[in-house]
Design an enzyme around this catalytic site. Sequence first.
Site, mmCIF file in Angstrom:
data_model
loop_
_atom_site.group_PDB
_atom_site.id
_atom_site.type_symbol
_atom_site.label_atom_id
_atom_site.label_comp_id
_atom_site.label_asym_id
_atom_site.label_seq_id
_atom_site.Cartn_x
_atom_site.Cartn_y
_atom_site.Cartn_z
ATOM 1 N N SER A 29 12.209 -9.677 1.994
ATOM 2 C CA SER A 29 10.860 -9.732 2.275
ATOM 3 C C SER A 29 10.317 -10.252 3.587
ATOM 4 O O SER A 29 9.066 -10.213 3.987
ATOM 5 C CB SER A 29 10.015 -9.884 1.090
ATOM 6 O OG SER A 29 10.236 -11.201 0.809
ATOM 7 N N ASN A 116 8.189 -18.441 -8.037
ATOM 8 C CA ASN A 116 7.337 -17.375 -8.692
ATOM 9 C C ASN A 116 5.889 -17.857 -8.532
ATOM 10 O O ASN A 116 4.817 -17.251 -8.159
ATOM 11 C CB ASN A 116 7.700 -17.049 -9.992
ATOM 12 C CG ASN A 116 9.029 -16.359 -10.354
ATOM 13 O OD1 ASN A 116 9.517 -15.870 -9.372
ATOM 14 N ND2 ASN A 116 9.739 -16.287 -11.425
ATOM 15 N N THR A 161 -30.714 16.551 2.147
ATOM 16 C CA THR A 161 -30.020 16.513 0.730
ATOM 17 C C THR A 161 -29.180 17.874 0.863
ATOM 18 O O THR A 161 -29.718 18.859 1.485
ATOM 19 C CB THR A 161 -30.871 16.824 -0.457
ATOM 20 O OG1 THR A 161 -31.718 17.877 -0.421
ATOM 21 C CG2 THR A 161 -31.870 15.192 -0.515
ATOM 22 N N HIS A 162 -27.915 17.976 0.592
ATOM 23 C CA HIS A 162 -27.162 19.078 0.721
ATOM 24 C C HIS A 162 -26.878 19.398 2.279
ATOM 25 O O HIS A 162 -26.646 20.580 2.513
ATOM 26 C CB HIS A 162 -27.532 20.376 -0.062
ATOM 27 C CG HIS A 162 -28.165 20.190 -1.501
ATOM 28 N ND1 HIS A 162 -27.351 20.258 -2.621
ATOM 29 C CD2 HIS A 162 -29.395 19.598 -1.716
ATOM 30 C CE1 HIS A 162 -28.065 20.116 -3.455
ATOM 31 N NE2 HIS A 162 -29.308 19.636 -3.101
ATOM 32 N N ASN A 291 -15.598 12.146 22.975
ATOM 33 C CA ASN A 291 -15.187 12.236 21.556
ATOM 34 C C ASN A 291 -15.272 11.155 20.801
ATOM 35 O O ASN A 291 -15.035 10.103 21.319
ATOM 36 C CB ASN A 291 -13.763 12.711 21.334
ATOM 37 C CG ASN A 291 -13.430 14.359 22.050
ATOM 38 O OD1 ASN A 291 -14.283 15.149 21.913
ATOM 39 N ND2 ASN A 291 -12.261 14.373 22.504
ATOM 40 N N GLU A 296 -14.085 8.773 14.073
ATOM 41 C CA GLU A 296 -13.119 9.572 13.133
ATOM 42 C C GLU A 296 -12.023 8.645 12.619
ATOM 43 O O GLU A 296 -11.693 8.946 11.506
ATOM 44 C CB GLU A 296 -12.534 10.738 14.235
ATOM 45 C CG GLU A 296 -13.476 11.691 14.728
ATOM 46 C CD GLU A 296 -12.800 12.486 15.970
ATOM 47 O OE1 GLU A 296 -13.196 12.261 16.953
ATOM 48 O OE2 GLU A 296 -11.998 13.562 15.632
ATOM 49 N N TYR A 323 7.223 -12.707 -14.007
ATOM 50 C CA TYR A 323 7.586 -11.852 -12.881
ATOM 51 C C TYR A 323 8.537 -11.047 -12.655
ATOM 52 O O TYR A 323 9.479 -11.054 -13.514
ATOM 53 C CB TYR A 323 7.833 -13.359 -11.846
ATOM 54 C CG TYR A 323 8.381 -12.773 -10.341
ATOM 55 C CD1 TYR A 323 7.202 -12.579 -9.496
ATOM 56 C CD2 TYR A 323 9.566 -12.226 -9.928
ATOM 57 C CE1 TYR A 323 7.533 -12.044 -8.263
ATOM 58 C CE2 TYR A 323 10.066 -11.760 -8.861
ATOM 59 C CZ TYR A 323 9.058 -11.761 -7.902
ATOM 60 O OH TYR A 323 9.373 -11.325 -6.593
ATOM 61 N N GLN A 328 7.043 -8.016 -5.573
ATOM 62 C CA GLN A 328 7.261 -8.186 -3.754
ATOM 63 C C GLN A 328 6.853 -7.007 -2.915
ATOM 64 O O GLN A 328 6.352 -7.101 -1.888
ATOM 65 C CB GLN A 328 8.849 -8.382 -3.500
ATOM 66 C CG GLN A 328 8.895 -8.554 -2.008
ATOM 67 C CD GLN A 328 10.645 -9.022 -1.861
ATOM 68 O OE1 GLN A 328 10.930 -10.245 -2.199
ATOM 69 N NE2 GLN A 328 11.496 -8.180 -1.339
ATOM 70 N N LYS A 331 2.779 -7.094 -1.037
ATOM 71 C CA LYS A 331 2.346 -7.542 0.043
ATOM 72 C C LYS A 331 1.991 -6.572 1.311
ATOM 73 O O LYS A 331 0.811 -6.526 1.840
ATOM 74 C CB LYS A 331 3.067 -8.526 0.675
ATOM 75 C CG LYS A 331 3.035 -9.940 -0.228
ATOM 76 C CD LYS A 331 4.208 -10.705 -0.152
ATOM 77 C CE LYS A 331 4.579 -11.276 -1.108
ATOM 78 N NZ LYS A 331 5.250 -10.486 -2.409
HETATM 79 N N1 ARG Z 1 9.830 -12.678 -2.092
HETATM 80 C C1 ARG Z 1 9.563 -12.662 -3.575
HETATM 81 C C2 ARG Z 1 8.189 -11.907 -3.700
HETATM 82 O O1 ARG Z 1 7.493 -11.699 -2.713
HETATM 83 C C3 ARG Z 1 9.397 -14.035 -3.798
HETATM 84 C C4 ARG Z 1 9.377 -14.467 -5.476
HETATM 85 C C5 ARG Z 1 10.853 -14.342 -5.824
HETATM 86 N N2 ARG Z 1 10.956 -14.806 -7.156
HETATM 87 C C6 ARG Z 1 12.218 -14.464 -7.572
HETATM 88 N N3 ARG Z 1 12.323 -14.682 -8.937
HETATM 89 N N4 ARG Z 1 13.068 -13.730 -6.980
HETATM 90 O O2 ARG Z 1 7.883 -11.622 -4.802
#
Ligand code: ARG
Length: 464
Positions: A29, A116, A161-162, A291, A296, A323, A328, A331
């Site tokens: 990640s 975690n 309205t409308h 434009n 837009e 978890y 992951q 994000k």
């Molecule tokens: N990169 C992981 C995430 O974004 C971090 C946590 C990883 N934890 C694990 N037990 N593998 O969630």
Amino acid sequence: MSDKKQSNAMWGGRFASGPDAIMEAINASIDFDQRMARQDIEGSRAHAAMLAQQGIITDSDADAIREGLLTVLSEIDTGTFQFSKALEDIHMNVESRLKELVGEPAGRLHTGRSRNDQVALDFKLWVRDQMDAVVLGLEALMKALLVQAEAGADVVMPGFTHLQVAQPVTWGHHMMAYVEMFARDRSRMQDARVRMNESPLGAAALAGTGFPIDRYMTASALGFDRPSANSLDAVSDRDFALEFLSASSICATHLSRFAEELVIWSSAQFKFVTLSDRFSTGSSIMPQKKNPDAAELIRAKVGRINGSLVALLTIMKGLPLAYSKDMQEDKEQVFDAADSLMLALAAMTGMVGDMAANKDSLEVAAATGFSTATDLADWLVRELGMPFRDAHHVTGALVKMAEDGGVDLPDLTLAQMQSVCADITDSVFGVLGVHNSVASRVSYGGTAPAQVRAQALRWKKELK
Ligand code: ARG
């Protein structure tokens, strides 16, 4: 096809070989979670200080860790930091570099915590910062709308309205409608921030830890109101991100509606508003074109933001506690939505600051489409004591007469009016003008310029 890389330096103790390249590609990640570097380092510095205070590590180890982390941060800030995919994520990239910088003490940092709670913490800190940034962005937009509202408090325009002409309103009133919407978006972010402001740090992997940590100390160092009360919950929920995304979706919906109005209003057919060159684009083939691209794109951004909300809701649905790696995927959704929303807010604020209401076109449009028919009906009720239903009927007949004659209501003669209702007097003409119409709507929250000015003043004080 296995690639015989070395096993992971952080967790590879029981592994004989490294991951397959595809495994690394799906697992890592770092390409996106490096955006949480500052939060990761802030969290680790607080954790190290707490470990030392609790006598879990020595002061000199904590000092080395805390100093080293600042060096890592400056390397990241200046772009000299080497991010490694093999180290998966921001947490292990930072810790690994810390080890290179300070040696053995780095290995003590992860005592009493897990990735975690670390990732839950970093992400919360990131989302919290974004909530604050969105609030500021909304306030800037509200201020730009207030300037428009005060300048156009008695500029008359058609209210729809409308998308059919309904009754005259003022430009200021229309601007203030959006101030109210964006104010609620702001308070949604603020509410969510209060609810999410509990620290997950110290929940460790899922069960808490046997080390004598002080979660209150890290919570307060990181600006949280308290530590979260359940370690399973702390590492496994992302409802704070969902709340951010849902508040963002609602805000983007408001932006999209306003953007749509600006697209319509800036057209040659409406000419209600002139957008500045700074927020418009030209056409490569049609020289006359200007434009409303910014409007837009703001109108469209809601699509990706809603998409992010639905994506994360779907990711979280059905996940057992605690978890799971699925999380992951939270994000990128939130990063993209936050970027889109901030950009849309900034573009809208710029456009609103620059745009010019075209008073003349607005007033002409306000007076067409029999927009004061309700005023006429109200006059019949007030002056002649007619039941409203009858007044509605009489007014309908007068509108039909005007329409057939190709004129507007104030152009009918008194004699014509009296042919429909003998009791009508000259004074009816006083309510048929659009300025009188808006000035009469003095009920709280109504469109009368005095009401609009009072509301604008209230918001100006609130936002000062
Ligand atoms: N990169 C992981 C995430 O974004 C971090 C946590 C990883 N934890 C694990 N037990 N593998 O969630």
